[in-house]
Every structure is written in structure tokens, then in C-alpha cells.
Design a protein around this motif. Structure first.
Motif, PDB file in Angstrom:
ATOM      1  N   ALA A   4      12.030  -6.324   1.104  1.00  0.00           N
ATOM      2  CA  ALA A   4      11.613  -6.889  -0.186  1.00  0.00           C
ATOM      3  C   ALA A   4      10.862  -5.831  -0.972  1.00  0.00           C
ATOM      4  O   ALA A   4      10.107  -5.042  -0.407  1.00  0.00           O
ATOM      5  N   ASP A   5      11.076  -5.785  -2.274  1.00  0.00           N
ATOM      6  CA  ASP A   5      10.311  -4.930  -3.178  1.00  0.00           C
ATOM      7  C   ASP A   5       9.175  -5.749  -3.762  1.00  0.00           C
ATOM      8  O   ASP A   5       9.364  -6.922  -4.108  1.00  0.00           O
ATOM      9  N   ARG A   6       8.001  -5.172  -3.860  1.00  0.00           N
ATOM     10  CA  ARG A   6       6.845  -5.849  -4.424  1.00  0.00           C
ATOM     11  C   ARG A   6       6.074  -4.877  -5.310  1.00  0.00           C
ATOM     12  O   ARG A   6       6.090  -3.674  -5.092  1.00  0.00           O
ATOM     13  N   LYS A   7       5.339  -5.431  -6.280  1.00  0.00           N
ATOM     14  CA  LYS A   7       4.433  -4.643  -7.116  1.00  0.00           C
ATOM     15  C   LYS A   7       3.025  -4.776  -6.567  1.00  0.00           C
ATOM     16  O   LYS A   7       2.646  -5.823  -6.037  1.00  0.00           O
ATOM     17  N   VAL A   8       2.254  -3.726  -6.731  1.00  0.00           N
ATOM     18  CA  VAL A   8       0.838  -3.763  -6.365  1.00  0.00           C
ATOM     19  C   VAL A   8       0.105  -4.421  -7.525  1.00  0.00           C
ATOM     20  O   VAL A   8       0.255  -4.012  -8.679  1.00  0.00           O
ATOM     21  N   LEU A   9      -0.679  -5.451  -7.229  1.00  0.00           N
ATOM     22  CA  LEU A   9      -1.379  -6.234  -8.241  1.00  0.00           C
ATOM     23  C   LEU A   9      -2.878  -5.969  -8.192  1.00  0.00           C
ATOM     24  O   LEU A   9      -3.422  -5.679  -7.131  1.00  0.00           O
ATOM     25  N   LYS A  10      -3.543  -6.089  -9.338  1.00  0.00           N
ATOM     26  CA  LYS A  10      -4.997  -6.003  -9.365  1.00  0.00           C
ATOM     27  C   LYS A  10      -5.550  -7.400  -9.099  1.00  0.00           C
ATOM     28  O   LYS A  10      -5.178  -8.363  -9.746  1.00  0.00           O
ATOM     29  N   ILE A  11      -6.423  -7.481  -8.073  1.00  0.00           N
ATOM     30  CA  ILE A  11      -7.052  -8.749  -7.717  1.00  0.00           C
ATOM     31  C   ILE A  11      -8.553  -8.490  -7.679  1.00  0.00           C
ATOM     32  O   ILE A  11      -9.059  -7.907  -6.721  1.00  0.00           O
ATOM     33  N   GLY A  12      -9.256  -8.867  -8.741  1.00  0.00           N
ATOM     34  CA  GLY A  12     -10.685  -8.555  -8.838  1.00  0.00           C
ATOM     35  C   GLY A  12     -10.876  -7.052  -8.887  1.00  0.00           C
ATOM     36  O   GLY A  12     -10.264  -6.371  -9.699  1.00  0.00           O
ATOM     37  N   ASN A  13     -11.707  -6.515  -7.998  1.00  0.00           N
ATOM     38  CA  ASN A  13     -11.930  -5.070  -7.929  1.00  0.00           C
ATOM     39  C   ASN A  13     -11.053  -4.410  -6.864  1.00  0.00           C
ATOM     40  O   ASN A  13     -11.292  -3.278  -6.474  1.00  0.00           O
ATOM     41  N   SER A  14     -10.069  -5.133  -6.388  1.00  0.00           N
ATOM     42  CA  SER A  14      -9.188  -4.621  -5.338  1.00  0.00           C
ATOM     43  C   SER A  14      -7.748  -4.609  -5.825  1.00  0.00           C
ATOM     44  O   SER A  14      -7.433  -5.083  -6.905  1.00  0.00           O
ATOM     45  N   LEU A  15      -6.882  -4.079  -4.990  1.00  0.00           N
ATOM     46  CA  LEU A  15      -5.448  -4.138  -5.230  1.00  0.00           C
ATOM     47  C   LEU A  15      -4.833  -4.973  -4.127  1.00  0.00           C
ATOM     48  O   LEU A  15      -5.322  -4.994  -2.994  1.00  0.00           O
ATOM     49  N   GLY A  16      -3.746  -5.680  -4.427  1.00  0.00           N
ATOM     50  CA  GLY A  16      -3.128  -6.537  -3.435  1.00  0.00           C
ATOM     51  C   GLY A  16      -1.620  -6.560  -3.571  1.00  0.00           C
ATOM     52  O   GLY A  16      -1.060  -6.151  -4.586  1.00  0.00           O
ATOM     53  N   VAL A  17      -0.986  -7.027  -2.515  1.00  0.00           N
ATOM     54  CA  VAL A  17       0.466  -7.156  -2.474  1.00  0.00           C
ATOM     55  C   VAL A  17       0.783  -8.542  -1.924  1.00  0.00           C
ATOM     56  O   VAL A  17       0.172  -8.979  -0.947  1.00  0.00           O
ATOM     57  N   THR A  18       1.720  -9.224  -2.513  1.00  0.00           N
ATOM     58  CA  THR A  18       2.149 -10.515  -1.979  1.00  0.00           C
ATOM     59  C   THR A  18       3.278 -10.285  -0.976  1.00  0.00           C
ATOM     60  O   THR A  18       3.989  -9.285  -1.034  1.00  0.00           O
ATOM     61  N   PHE A  19       3.404 -11.227  -0.043  1.00  0.00           N
ATOM     62  CA  PHE A  19       4.434 -11.118   0.988  1.00  0.00           C
ATOM     63  C   PHE A  19       5.363 -12.313   0.893  1.00  0.00           C
ATOM     64  O   PHE A  19       4.899 -13.448   0.710  1.00  0.00           O
TER      65      PHE A  19
END
Length: 83
Positions: A4-19
């Protein structure tokens, strides 16, 4: 193999990836579970945490004290095996 391809998202002061749910189901990971992440050989390895919740009344340093005690009496404990 799952892919799966995913984008890195900004979540508050962090970065996140959905699975994708299919990935998490294969790992038996559900909302609220704790996971372990390891960076190894230029890859991120994700595992379900094997963390054990301590019973009520046992302090958080229990395993530290236990480990120190086992190290201190290692030879004595090994000697008991032969008795």
C-alpha cells in the motif's frame, strides 16, 4: 505480499502514517493496542507490543528489582538446579 502507498500526515507536532486494516488484522493489532517500532537495516519494523499489565499493587520497578536480584544470585540459582 501486501502492498500500500501512504502519505505522511501531520498530527499535532508529530508526523503519522495510516495503515490499511488488512495489514493490522494480520498483526492482530487493534485500536488502543500498544506497538513496538524498531529501525533496522534501513527499514521500520512494527510489532504488537508484548507489554504485560502488572496486577494491582505491584510497583512499576518490580521487574528492575527482580532482574537485579537474579543477576546478583545467578550462580546460587544455577547451583540449585543440580540439587
Amino acid at each position: 505480499m501486501l502492498y500500500a502507498d501512504r502519505k505522511v500526515l501531520k498530527i499535532g507536532n508529530s508526523l503519522g502514517v495510516t495503515f490499511p486494516m488488512e495489514f493490522l488484522q494480520k498483526l492482530d493489532i487493534h485500536q488502543g493496542d500498544e506497538i513496538q517500532m524498531e529501525f533496522k537495516d534501513n527499514q521500520i519494523v512494527i510489532k504488537k507490543s508484548n507489554k504485560v499489565n502488572l496486577p494491582k499493587g505491584i510497583s512499576k520497578d518490580f521487574f528492575d528489582v527482580l532482574n537485579e536480584t537474579l543477576e546478583e544470585y545467578d550462580e546460587t540459582i544455577k547451583g540449585l538446579v543440580d540439587r
